[in-house]
Design a protein around this motif. Structure first.
Motif, PDB file in Angstrom:
ATOM      1  N   PRO A  24       0.814  -1.224   0.000  1.00  0.00           N
ATOM      2  CA  PRO A  24       0.000   0.000   0.000  1.00  0.00           C
ATOM      3  C   PRO A  24       0.849   1.276   0.000  1.00  0.00           C
ATOM      4  O   PRO A  24       0.503   2.260  -0.651  1.00  0.00           O
ATOM      5  CB  PRO A  24      -0.821  -0.095   1.288  1.00  0.00           C
ATOM      6  N   PHE A  25       1.978   1.231   0.706  1.00  0.00           N
ATOM      7  CA  PHE A  25       2.864   2.386   0.733  1.00  0.00           C
ATOM      8  C   PHE A  25       3.555   2.572  -0.616  1.00  0.00           C
ATOM      9  O   PHE A  25       3.796   3.691  -1.050  1.00  0.00           O
ATOM     10  CB  PHE A  25       3.898   2.233   1.852  1.00  0.00           C
ATOM     11  N   GLY A  26       3.858   1.467  -1.292  1.00  0.00           N
ATOM     12  CA  GLY A  26       4.451   1.550  -2.623  1.00  0.00           C
ATOM     13  C   GLY A  26       3.498   2.178  -3.625  1.00  0.00           C
ATOM     14  O   GLY A  26       3.907   2.971  -4.466  1.00  0.00           O
ATOM     15  N   PHE A  27       2.212   1.834  -3.536  1.00  0.00           N
ATOM     16  CA  PHE A  27       1.228   2.445  -4.431  1.00  0.00           C
ATOM     17  C   PHE A  27       1.127   3.947  -4.210  1.00  0.00           C
ATOM     18  O   PHE A  27       0.964   4.721  -5.153  1.00  0.00           O
ATOM     19  CB  PHE A  27      -0.139   1.798  -4.263  1.00  0.00           C
ATOM     20  N   GLN A  28       1.253   4.381  -2.964  1.00  0.00           N
ATOM     21  CA  GLN A  28       1.214   5.814  -2.683  1.00  0.00           C
ATOM     22  C   GLN A  28       2.460   6.502  -3.228  1.00  0.00           C
ATOM     23  O   GLN A  28       2.395   7.638  -3.711  1.00  0.00           O
ATOM     24  CB  GLN A  28       1.062   6.070  -1.186  1.00  0.00           C
ATOM     25  N   ALA A  29       3.600   5.820  -3.180  1.00  0.00           N
ATOM     26  CA  ALA A  29       4.822   6.376  -3.761  1.00  0.00           C
ATOM     27  C   ALA A  29       4.680   6.500  -5.278  1.00  0.00           C
ATOM     28  O   ALA A  29       5.136   7.486  -5.873  1.00  0.00           O
ATOM     29  CB  ALA A  29       6.024   5.508  -3.402  1.00  0.00           C
ATOM     30  N   PHE A  30       4.033   5.523  -5.915  1.00  0.00           N
ATOM     31  CA  PHE A  30       3.785   5.621  -7.347  1.00  0.00           C
ATOM     32  C   PHE A  30       2.865   6.798  -7.665  1.00  0.00           C
ATOM     33  O   PHE A  30       3.060   7.509  -8.648  1.00  0.00           O
ATOM     34  CB  PHE A  30       3.167   4.335  -7.895  1.00  0.00           C
ATOM     35  N   LYS A  31       1.857   7.005  -6.820  1.00  0.00           N
ATOM     36  CA  LYS A  31       0.932   8.115  -7.024  1.00  0.00           C
ATOM     37  C   LYS A  31       1.676   9.453  -6.939  1.00  0.00           C
ATOM     38  O   LYS A  31       1.471  10.335  -7.767  1.00  0.00           O
ATOM     39  CB  LYS A  31      -0.187   8.053  -5.982  1.00  0.00           C
ATOM     40  N   MET A  32       2.574   9.570  -5.958  1.00  0.00           N
ATOM     41  CA  MET A  32       3.345  10.808  -5.833  1.00  0.00           C
ATOM     42  C   MET A  32       4.334  10.949  -6.981  1.00  0.00           C
ATOM     43  O   MET A  32       4.619  12.051  -7.428  1.00  0.00           O
ATOM     44  CB  MET A  32       4.058  10.840  -4.488  1.00  0.00           C
ATOM     45  N   GLY A  33       4.856   9.826  -7.471  1.00  0.00           N
ATOM     46  CA  GLY A  33       5.761   9.874  -8.610  1.00  0.00           C
ATOM     47  C   GLY A  33       5.074  10.364  -9.867  1.00  0.00           C
ATOM     48  O   GLY A  33       5.647  11.126 -10.650  1.00  0.00           O
ATOM     49  N   LEU A  34       3.825   9.938 -10.076  1.00  0.00           N
ATOM     50  CA  LEU A  34       3.080  10.422 -11.248  1.00  0.00           C
ATOM     51  C   LEU A  34       2.803  11.918 -11.147  1.00  0.00           C
ATOM     52  O   LEU A  34       2.872  12.636 -12.135  1.00  0.00           O
ATOM     53  CB  LEU A  34       1.773   9.651 -11.396  1.00  0.00           C
ATOM     54  N   LEU A  35       2.507  12.385  -9.941  1.00  0.00           N
ATOM     55  CA  LEU A  35       2.297  13.819  -9.765  1.00  0.00           C
ATOM     56  C   LEU A  35       3.615  14.572  -9.915  1.00  0.00           C
ATOM     57  O   LEU A  35       3.631  15.681 -10.440  1.00  0.00           O
ATOM     58  CB  LEU A  35       1.664  14.109  -8.401  1.00  0.00           C
ATOM     59  N   ALA A  36       4.716  13.968  -9.493  1.00  0.00           N
ATOM     60  CA  ALA A  36       6.017  14.616  -9.619  1.00  0.00           C
ATOM     61  C   ALA A  36       6.489  14.679 -11.073  1.00  0.00           C
ATOM     62  O   ALA A  36       7.295  15.536 -11.418  1.00  0.00           O
ATOM     63  CB  ALA A  36       7.054  13.886  -8.775  1.00  0.00           C
ATOM     64  N   LEU A  37       5.996  13.791 -11.921  1.00  0.00           N
ATOM     65  CA  LEU A  37       6.377  13.846 -13.335  1.00  0.00           C
ATOM     66  C   LEU A  37       5.778  15.072 -14.029  1.00  0.00           C
ATOM     67  O   LEU A  37       6.472  15.781 -14.743  1.00  0.00           O
ATOM     68  CB  LEU A  37       5.923  12.578 -14.062  1.00  0.00           C
ATOM     69  N   PHE A  38       4.504  15.283 -13.848  1.00  0.00           N
ATOM     70  CA  PHE A  38       3.806  16.376 -14.525  1.00  0.00           C
ATOM     71  C   PHE A  38       2.946  17.146 -13.520  1.00  0.00           C
ATOM     72  O   PHE A  38       1.726  16.983 -13.491  1.00  0.00           O
ATOM     73  CB  PHE A  38       2.927  15.837 -15.657  1.00  0.00           C
ATOM     74  N   PRO A  39       3.544  17.986 -12.676  1.00  0.00           N
ATOM     75  CA  PRO A  39       2.754  18.644 -11.631  1.00  0.00           C
ATOM     76  C   PRO A  39       1.897  19.800 -12.129  1.00  0.00           C
ATOM     77  O   PRO A  39       0.879  20.113 -11.519  1.00  0.00           O
ATOM     78  CB  PRO A  39       3.811  19.136 -10.651  1.00  0.00           C
ATOM     79  N   PHE A  40       2.294  20.419 -13.219  1.00  0.00           N
ATOM     80  CA  PHE A  40       1.517  21.538 -13.737  1.00  0.00           C
ATOM     81  C   PHE A  40       0.257  21.002 -14.403  1.00  0.00           C
ATOM     82  O   PHE A  40       0.312  20.137 -15.262  1.00  0.00           O
ATOM     83  CB  PHE A  40       2.333  22.362 -14.738  1.00  0.00           C
ATOM     84  N   GLY A  41      -0.885  21.500 -14.002  1.00  0.00           N
ATOM     85  CA  GLY A  41      -2.154  21.056 -14.570  1.00  0.00           C
ATOM     86  C   GLY A  41      -2.783  19.911 -13.816  1.00  0.00           C
ATOM     87  O   GLY A  41      -3.800  19.378 -14.241  1.00  0.00           O
ATOM     88  N   GLN A  42      -2.179  19.497 -12.689  1.00  0.00           N
ATOM     89  CA  GLN A  42      -2.733  18.433 -11.864  1.00  0.00           C
ATOM     90  C   GLN A  42      -2.692  18.870 -10.413  1.00  0.00           C
ATOM     91  O   GLN A  42      -1.841  19.669 -10.020  1.00  0.00           O
ATOM     92  CB  GLN A  42      -1.945  17.137 -12.009  1.00  0.00           C
ATOM     93  N   THR A  43      -3.584  18.320  -9.627  1.00  0.00           N
ATOM     94  CA  THR A  43      -3.587  18.577  -8.191  1.00  0.00           C
ATOM     95  C   THR A  43      -4.119  17.347  -7.468  1.00  0.00           C
ATOM     96  O   THR A  43      -4.642  16.434  -8.095  1.00  0.00           O
ATOM     97  CB  THR A  43      -4.429  19.824  -7.845  1.00  0.00           C
ATOM     98  N   SER A  44      -3.967  17.342  -6.166  1.00  0.00           N
ATOM     99  CA  SER A  44      -4.498  16.231  -5.376  1.00  0.00           C
ATOM    100  C   SER A  44      -5.668  16.734  -4.552  1.00  0.00           C
ATOM    101  O   SER A  44      -5.630  17.831  -4.003  1.00  0.00           O
ATOM    102  CB  SER A  44      -3.418  15.655  -4.463  1.00  0.00           C
ATOM    103  N   VAL A  45      -6.703  15.922  -4.496  1.00  0.00           N
ATOM    104  CA  VAL A  45      -7.889  16.258  -3.722  1.00  0.00           C
ATOM    105  C   VAL A  45      -8.231  15.061  -2.843  1.00  0.00           C
ATOM    106  O   VAL A  45      -7.867  13.929  -3.139  1.00  0.00           O
ATOM    107  CB  VAL A  45      -9.097  16.618  -4.621  1.00  0.00           C
ATOM    108  N   ALA A  46      -8.936  15.351  -1.769  1.00  0.00           N
ATOM    109  CA  ALA A  46      -9.388  14.264  -0.898  1.00  0.00           C
ATOM    110  C   ALA A  46     -10.479  13.490  -1.620  1.00  0.00           C
ATOM    111  O   ALA A  46     -11.427  14.065  -2.141  1.00  0.00           O
ATOM    112  CB  ALA A  46      -9.908  14.830   0.411  1.00  0.00           C
TER     113      ALA A  46
END
Length: 126
Positions: free
Chosen positions: A36-58
């Motif tokens: 589960p922690f690895g999946f969250q790291a992948f999620k942050m990695g995808l946001l770190a690749l292209f942060p402009f035009g994306q955001t995280s919401v609850a």
């Protein structure tokens, strides 16, 4: 404008940050407990690749006790260090006017580094 920001972000450190997230995600997924922690790291990695035009919401389904427990574990097992790293890079980049947009992206990554469970990445583009 988002495309240009993402290209500059990738060239000047964003790719390295994303690769770090992906490698740590792979290492976490080697154990059953770390998946589960690895999946969250992948999620942050995808946001770190292209942060402009994306955001995280609850997310709507991410408010349960399990998400709270996992976020607490995440925070103490490494999330605090990830968030502090993004805070330092964000402050350093905000010193110059040109670096302010990139510093703001680090602040966005810092927000998801605190509590990745129960959050999802959405596009801010229409």
């Amino acid at each position: 404008m988002n495309l240009l920001g993402n290209i500059i972000w990738l060239l000047f450190g964003g790719l390295a940050v994303a690769v770090e997230y992906f490698v740590s995600g792979l290492l976490l997924c080697l154990t059953i407990i770390g998946i589960p922690f690895g999946f969250q790291a992948f999620k942050m990695g995808l946001l770190a690749l292209f942060p402009f035009g994306q955001t995280s919401v609850a997310s709507e389904q991410g408010s349960g006790c399990l998400c709270v427990l996992m976020n607490i574990l995440w925070f103490f097992l490494g999330g605090i260090w990830i968030a502090l790293t993004h805070l330092c890079f964000g402050l350093l980049l905000c010193i110059t006017i040109i670096g302010i947009p990139f510093g703001l992206q680090h602040f966005k990554l810092m927000r998801i580094a605190f509590t990745p469970f129960g959050r999802e990445i959405v596009s801010t583009r229409p």
